[in-house]
Design a protein around this motif. Sequence first.
Motif, short mmCIF file in Angstrom:
data_model
loop_
_atom_site.label_atom_id
_atom_site.label_comp_id
_atom_site.label_asym_id
_atom_site.label_seq_id
_atom_site.Cartn_x
_atom_site.Cartn_y
_atom_site.Cartn_z
N PHE A 154 0.80 -1.22 0.00
CA PHE A 154 0.00 0.00 0.00
C PHE A 154 0.84 1.27 0.00
O PHE A 154 0.32 2.35 -0.26
N GLY A 155 2.13 1.17 0.31
CA GLY A 155 2.98 2.34 0.37
C GLY A 155 2.87 3.13 1.65
O GLY A 155 3.43 4.23 1.75
N PHE A 156 2.14 2.59 2.66
CA PHE A 156 1.99 3.31 3.92
C PHE A 156 3.24 3.16 4.80
O PHE A 156 3.63 4.09 5.51
N VAL A 157 3.85 1.98 4.79
CA VAL A 157 4.99 1.67 5.66
C VAL A 157 6.18 1.31 4.77
O VAL A 157 6.05 0.50 3.85
N SER A 158 7.34 1.89 5.04
CA SER A 158 8.59 1.58 4.33
C SER A 158 9.56 0.96 5.31
O SER A 158 9.99 1.60 6.27
N LEU A 159 9.88 -0.30 5.09
CA LEU A 159 10.84 -1.01 5.92
C LEU A 159 12.17 -1.11 5.17
O LEU A 159 12.19 -1.36 3.96
N PHE A 160 13.28 -0.95 5.89
CA PHE A 160 14.61 -1.04 5.30
C PHE A 160 15.42 -2.12 6.01
O PHE A 160 15.26 -2.35 7.22
N ARG A 161 16.26 -2.76 5.22
CA ARG A 161 17.17 -3.79 5.74
C ARG A 161 18.57 -3.49 5.24
O ARG A 161 18.77 -3.22 4.05
N GLN A 162 19.53 -3.54 6.14
CA GLN A 162 20.93 -3.27 5.78
C GLN A 162 21.59 -4.57 5.36
O GLN A 162 21.66 -5.52 6.13
N LEU A 163 22.09 -4.59 4.13
CA LEU A 163 22.72 -5.78 3.57
C LEU A 163 24.21 -5.56 3.43
O LEU A 163 24.67 -4.47 3.06
N THR A 164 24.97 -6.59 3.72
CA THR A 164 26.42 -6.55 3.54
C THR A 164 26.76 -6.93 2.11
O THR A 164 26.28 -7.94 1.59
N VAL A 165 27.58 -6.15 1.46
CA VAL A 165 27.99 -6.41 0.08
C VAL A 165 29.49 -6.67 0.06
O VAL A 165 30.22 -6.27 0.99
N PRO A 166 29.98 -7.38 -0.96
CA PRO A 166 31.44 -7.51 -1.10
C PRO A 166 32.08 -6.13 -1.15
O PRO A 166 31.66 -5.27 -1.92
#
Length: 410
Positions: A154-166
Amino acid sequence: MSLSHGSGRLLRPLLAWLQQHITAQRFLWLLALACLLIAWNRGLSLLYGMLALVLATLLLSWLMPWLALRHIRVSVQQIGDASAGDQVTLEYQFQLPKTRYLMLLREDLEYADQPVTHRIAMLANGDRLRTRSLCRYRGVFPLQTVEVGCCWPFGFVSLFRQLTVPERLIVVAPQTFQVQTLPAGAGDDAAMIEYQSTSQPHAQAEYCGLREYHPYDSLKHIHWSASARHQQLLVREYNSQAQPDFLLLLDNCLDDDIGEPPLSTFEFAVSLAASLMTWAKDQQQPMRLLAHGSHPTDIAIGGHHRGSSDYLSALAWTQADGDKPYGTLVEQALLKYPHSATLITVRNLSQLPELPEFHGCHIDILIADQSFIYPMQSWEEGWSHPTANHYQLRLHASSKLERQFRYGAF
């Protein structure tokens, strides 16, 4: 007229406060609370149903982005070269089990002024995203983590996740300007003729040691027995090839750096050095750059070096973290390369070290370091010719550098 004007002045702060604090998610929570209070007071089943619908919408807004962010992997690489004051292009590649919608990528880069969020309507496995961001700073910036988010459905809530990259290193070269020419006495013509003749494969010159093989080296110069002992190709280096016509020295002393990057005396000097090396590459003039500190630089360009661009990468790494006086570094450099035709020094005007005597042409660039603290004051600039083989150039923080190195400026 006065009443409407007064009400408008009262409404503007209220509307600004509502715009800042009342988001879609908070509005749904307020609506759910209102439905609960009305239904509890009046016992209306319709309002209980509305409350259940709002709560279900909020639950899905939190649950679905969390599910969408599972099993996502990201890799990133820099595309092309970048210089200070220009755009840095990064390419992200995504690996995910299923197609996702309403995805977000937040870039919080060390060299950027503020984080930037990119919206991706649909993201499939293997998709790539290229982003461009302005970088005002020269240097090498490590990139180890990336923030990926989702606001589906719905675009009401934005969740973020921090990912480890090379881990990647974003290399930003110094900003350069066009150098058209140097003073007429710089670069002795006889020395240039001798250099060009002795650098040919058939030339006879004084042998001075061995070094690693480069693709542009002649096969006749390979020392085969030494290469077999060391298990790598080594070539004979001759004195005529080892001595540059231009010797450029960069002051890395921490105490001599005035101002804050990107407007500091050291960054100013690095830009000068990169521009002069670019001129040497274009003109096929042999020039060697020396810089000390935690990332020492000793690299040559022009002549038989065929215009290598490694000097830009080297200048991206170098920092003002040295502790040796500039005069000492100049003395050591002249002992190491005593046959240089032209010496180019870049130093602060308020901290003039005593330089050792040099018999060739000397281009002495003096930076008014106090101009980086008091830029509104009037500062002297331009070329002078104190002696027959000594040129001086005075610069300040606001100097137009291209104007000082154009034809007829001397």
